[in-house]
Design a protein around this motif. Structure first.
Motif, PDB file in Angstrom:
ATOM      1  N   SER A   1      11.293 -11.815  12.882  1.00 28.22           N
ATOM      2  CA  SER A   1      12.604 -11.412  13.372  1.00 28.22           C
ATOM      3  C   SER A   1      12.538 -10.157  14.232  1.00 28.22           C
ATOM      4  N   GLN A   2      11.345  -9.560  14.364  1.00 24.84           N
ATOM      5  CA  GLN A   2      11.149  -8.417  15.238  1.00 24.84           C
ATOM      6  C   GLN A   2       9.917  -8.669  16.108  1.00 24.84           C
ATOM      7  N   PHE A   3       9.869  -7.985  17.246  1.00 29.34           N
ATOM      8  CA  PHE A   3       8.792  -8.239  18.191  1.00 29.34           C
ATOM      9  C   PHE A   3       7.424  -7.977  17.577  1.00 29.34           C
ATOM     10  N   LEU A   4       7.250  -6.845  16.882  1.00 33.01           N
ATOM     11  CA  LEU A   4       5.937  -6.538  16.314  1.00 33.01           C
ATOM     12  C   LEU A   4       5.531  -7.536  15.238  1.00 33.01           C
ATOM     13  N   SER A   5       6.511  -8.073  14.518  1.00 39.33           N
ATOM     14  CA  SER A   5       6.174  -9.095  13.523  1.00 39.33           C
ATOM     15  C   SER A   5       5.761 -10.391  14.215  1.00 39.33           C
ATOM     16  N   LEU A   6       6.290 -10.625  15.423  1.00 32.33           N
ATOM     17  CA  LEU A   6       5.865 -11.786  16.205  1.00 32.33           C
ATOM     18  C   LEU A   6       4.410 -11.631  16.640  1.00 32.33           C
ATOM     19  N   VAL A   7       4.047 -10.433  17.115  1.00 31.25           N
ATOM     20  CA  VAL A   7       2.656 -10.181  17.515  1.00 31.25           C
ATOM     21  C   VAL A   7       1.725 -10.398  16.334  1.00 31.25           C
TER      22      VAL A   7
ATOM     23  N   PRO B   1      21.843  -5.988  15.854  1.00 30.23           N
ATOM     24  CA  PRO B   1      22.286  -6.670  17.069  1.00 30.23           C
ATOM     25  C   PRO B   1      21.412  -6.471  18.302  1.00 30.23           C
ATOM     26  N   ALA B   2      20.339  -5.678  18.207  1.00 31.63           N
ATOM     27  CA  ALA B   2      19.604  -5.347  19.429  1.00 31.63           C
ATOM     28  C   ALA B   2      18.098  -5.501  19.228  1.00 31.63           C
ATOM     29  N   TYR B   3      17.382  -5.458  20.354  1.00 27.96           N
ATOM     30  CA  TYR B   3      15.919  -5.455  20.348  1.00 27.96           C
ATOM     31  C   TYR B   3      15.436  -4.220  19.571  1.00 27.96           C
ATOM     32  N   PRO B   4      14.369  -4.293  18.755  1.00 21.91           N
ATOM     33  CA  PRO B   4      13.348  -5.342  18.742  1.00 21.91           C
ATOM     34  C   PRO B   4      13.670  -6.563  17.879  1.00 21.91           C
ATOM     35  N   PHE B   5      14.907  -6.633  17.297  1.00 22.33           N
ATOM     36  CA  PHE B   5      15.277  -7.832  16.557  1.00 22.33           C
ATOM     37  C   PHE B   5      15.565  -8.957  17.552  1.00 22.33           C
ATOM     38  N   PHE B   6      15.282 -10.183  17.131  1.00 20.10           N
ATOM     39  CA  PHE B   6      15.554 -11.326  18.003  1.00 20.10           C
ATOM     40  C   PHE B   6      15.590 -12.588  17.157  1.00 20.10           C
ATOM     41  N   ARG B   7      16.007 -13.676  17.770  1.00 19.99           N
ATOM     42  CA  ARG B   7      15.962 -14.993  17.130  1.00 19.99           C
ATOM     43  C   ARG B   7      15.933 -16.058  18.214  1.00 19.99           C
ATOM     44  N   LEU B   8      15.552 -17.254  17.831  1.00 19.98           N
ATOM     45  CA  LEU B   8      15.612 -18.383  18.755  1.00 19.98           C
ATOM     46  C   LEU B   8      17.069 -18.751  19.006  1.00 19.98           C
TER      47      LEU B   8
ATOM     48  N   TRP C   1       9.228 -12.165  26.869  1.00 18.71           N
ATOM     49  CA  TRP C   1      10.256 -11.924  27.871  1.00 18.71           C
ATOM     50  C   TRP C   1      10.456 -13.128  28.794  1.00 18.71           C
ATOM     51  N   ASP C   2       9.403 -13.918  28.987  1.00 22.35           N
ATOM     52  CA  ASP C   2       9.582 -15.171  29.727  1.00 22.35           C
ATOM     53  C   ASP C   2      10.526 -16.106  28.970  1.00 22.35           C
ATOM     54  N   LEU C   3      10.331 -16.213  27.667  1.00 19.56           N
ATOM     55  CA  LEU C   3      11.194 -17.066  26.850  1.00 19.56           C
ATOM     56  C   LEU C   3      12.622 -16.529  26.821  1.00 19.56           C
ATOM     57  N   PHE C   4      12.760 -15.190  26.846  1.00 17.96           N
ATOM     58  CA  PHE C   4      14.098 -14.600  26.888  1.00 17.96           C
ATOM     59  C   PHE C   4      14.800 -14.946  28.199  1.00 17.96           C
ATOM     60  N   ARG C   5      14.070 -14.779  29.332  1.00 18.89           N
ATOM     61  CA  ARG C   5      14.675 -15.084  30.638  1.00 18.89           C
ATOM     62  C   ARG C   5      15.039 -16.563  30.763  1.00 18.89           C
ATOM     63  N   GLN C   6      14.274 -17.429  30.081  1.00 23.59           N
ATOM     64  CA  GLN C   6      14.533 -18.864  30.141  1.00 23.59           C
ATOM     65  C   GLN C   6      15.624 -19.305  29.168  1.00 23.59           C
ATOM     66  N   GLY C   7      16.138 -18.372  28.367  1.00 19.38           N
ATOM     67  CA  GLY C   7      17.222 -18.688  27.444  1.00 19.38           C
ATOM     68  C   GLY C   7      16.788 -19.205  26.091  1.00 19.38           C
ATOM     69  N   HIS C   8      15.492 -19.148  25.804  1.00 17.13           N
ATOM     70  CA  HIS C   8      15.004 -19.654  24.522  1.00 17.13           C
ATOM     71  C   HIS C   8      15.179 -18.628  23.403  1.00 17.13           C
ATOM     72  N   ILE C   9      15.223 -17.353  23.757  1.00 17.78           N
ATOM     73  CA  ILE C   9      15.320 -16.265  22.785  1.00 17.78           C
ATOM     74  C   ILE C   9      16.595 -15.470  23.023  1.00 17.78           C
ATOM     75  N   THR C  10      17.269 -15.105  21.942  1.00 22.04           N
ATOM     76  CA  THR C  10      18.452 -14.236  21.986  1.00 22.04           C
ATOM     77  C   THR C  10      18.094 -12.905  21.342  1.00 22.04           C
ATOM     78  N   LEU C  11      18.397 -11.804  22.013  1.00 16.89           N
ATOM     79  CA  LEU C  11      18.114 -10.489  21.444  1.00 16.89           C
ATOM     80  C   LEU C  11      19.101 -10.194  20.325  1.00 16.89           C
ATOM     81  N   GLY C  12      18.609  -9.546  19.279  1.00 23.22           N
ATOM     82  CA  GLY C  12      19.437  -9.269  18.114  1.00 23.22           C
ATOM     83  C   GLY C  12      19.333 -10.393  17.100  1.00 23.22           C
ATOM     84  N   LEU C  13      19.365 -10.017  15.823  1.00 21.02           N
ATOM     85  CA  LEU C  13      19.237 -11.002  14.762  1.00 21.02           C
ATOM     86  C   LEU C  13      20.598 -11.433  14.226  1.00 21.02           C
TER      87      LEU C  13
END
Length: 275
Positions: free
Chosen positions: A29-35, A93-100, A76-88
């Protein structure tokens, strides 16, 4: 131990695989956890030494720095393509949290059929497009994928080429006995040299191309016939013989692995159309 560097496409496949895990299965649910999750994904695929039949896992294995940066690019490619929404959620509600996003889960889930991460998933991918793949070709492909993940790219390349040759020889043999086009493919079936066999097969196929049914399955025939030649020439001849050519790199073998399912599907369709 640091893991080897992977291509952008391989890192993207790993990111998508991690993001498509069912809820409750360590979904990041966070960028570093994705890495970190991508690192664990590659750790699971990497060949490991064994002792007494037990696989040894080394604590502290590191994701290659270039791969970590590729995860950032993919994110960020997935974000620009609409696959990822920032905030959980409203509380985060904001980065580094995110979700599909809903679109991302549906779109990436649909494209998941074109990804693989081990021998079983690769064979399943090929057989989903060519259900009658021969056992011989499947065996060579299993060796190819195992060699690829072990970093033996020359061996992987040769095995892909042998699998492609096996399927093409099967096609020419069956086409020679065609009841729809008797005698049309007799010449390529008798040819000894592979390149000449391919050339003669294509020449024999040209006059009847417009008759092949269903037509939709042969819209990309030229591209797939070109792929046949590329795989057989580079993977089988250049890699399989001591020509002095440079050994294939990881990206090249990765491309061949992705080309093979479309090649196998086209050969499958031709076998049915020429029966």
């Amino acid at each position: 131990m640091r893991l080897p560097q992977h291509s952008y496409e391989e890192v993207r496949d790993a990111v998508v695989s991690v993001l498509l895990r069912p809820d409750g299965h360590d979904y990041p649910s966070q960028f570093l956890s994705l890495v970190a999750a991508v690192g664990m994904w590659f750790h699971a695929q990497a060949p490991r030494p064994q002792s007494g039949g037990i696989t040894i896992y080394t604590p502290g294995d590191d994701l290659h720095p270039a791969d970590a940066e590729s995860v950032r690019e993919v994110f960020w490619d997935l974000f620009r393509q609409g696959h990822i929404t920032l905030g959980l959620n409203n509380s985060n509600p904001a980065y580094p949290f995110f979700r599909l996003s809903r679109f991302g889960r549906e779109s990436l889930g649909t494209s998941a059929q074109n990804r693989f991460h081990d021998t079983a998933s690769y064979i399943h991918l090929v057989q989903s497009r060519a259900p009658d793949l021969s056992p011989e070709a499947a065996t060579y492909l299993e060796e190819a994928v195992a060699a690829f993940y072990a970093g033996c790219y020359l061996s992987a390349c040769v095995m892909i080429g042998v699998a492609a040759e096996s399927e093409f020889l099967r096609l020419t043999a069956e086409a020679a006995g065609s009841t729809r086009y008797p005698g049309t493919f007799a010449a390529p079936a008798k040819e000894t040299f592979l390149k000449t066999k391919i050339d003669k097969f294509q020449r024999a196929l040209e006059p009847i191309r417009s008759n092949l049914e269903p037509r939709k399955k042969f819209e990309n025939l030229d591209a797939n016939l070109a792929a046949i030649q590329a795989i057989l020439r580079v993977a089988r001849n250049d890699a399989g013989h001591p020509t002095g050519a440079a050994a294939p790199d990881r990206d090249q073998v990765y491309v061949f692995l992705h080309l093979f399912p479309a090649f196998a599907e086209q050969v499958h369709n031709l076998r049915l159309a020429l029966a």
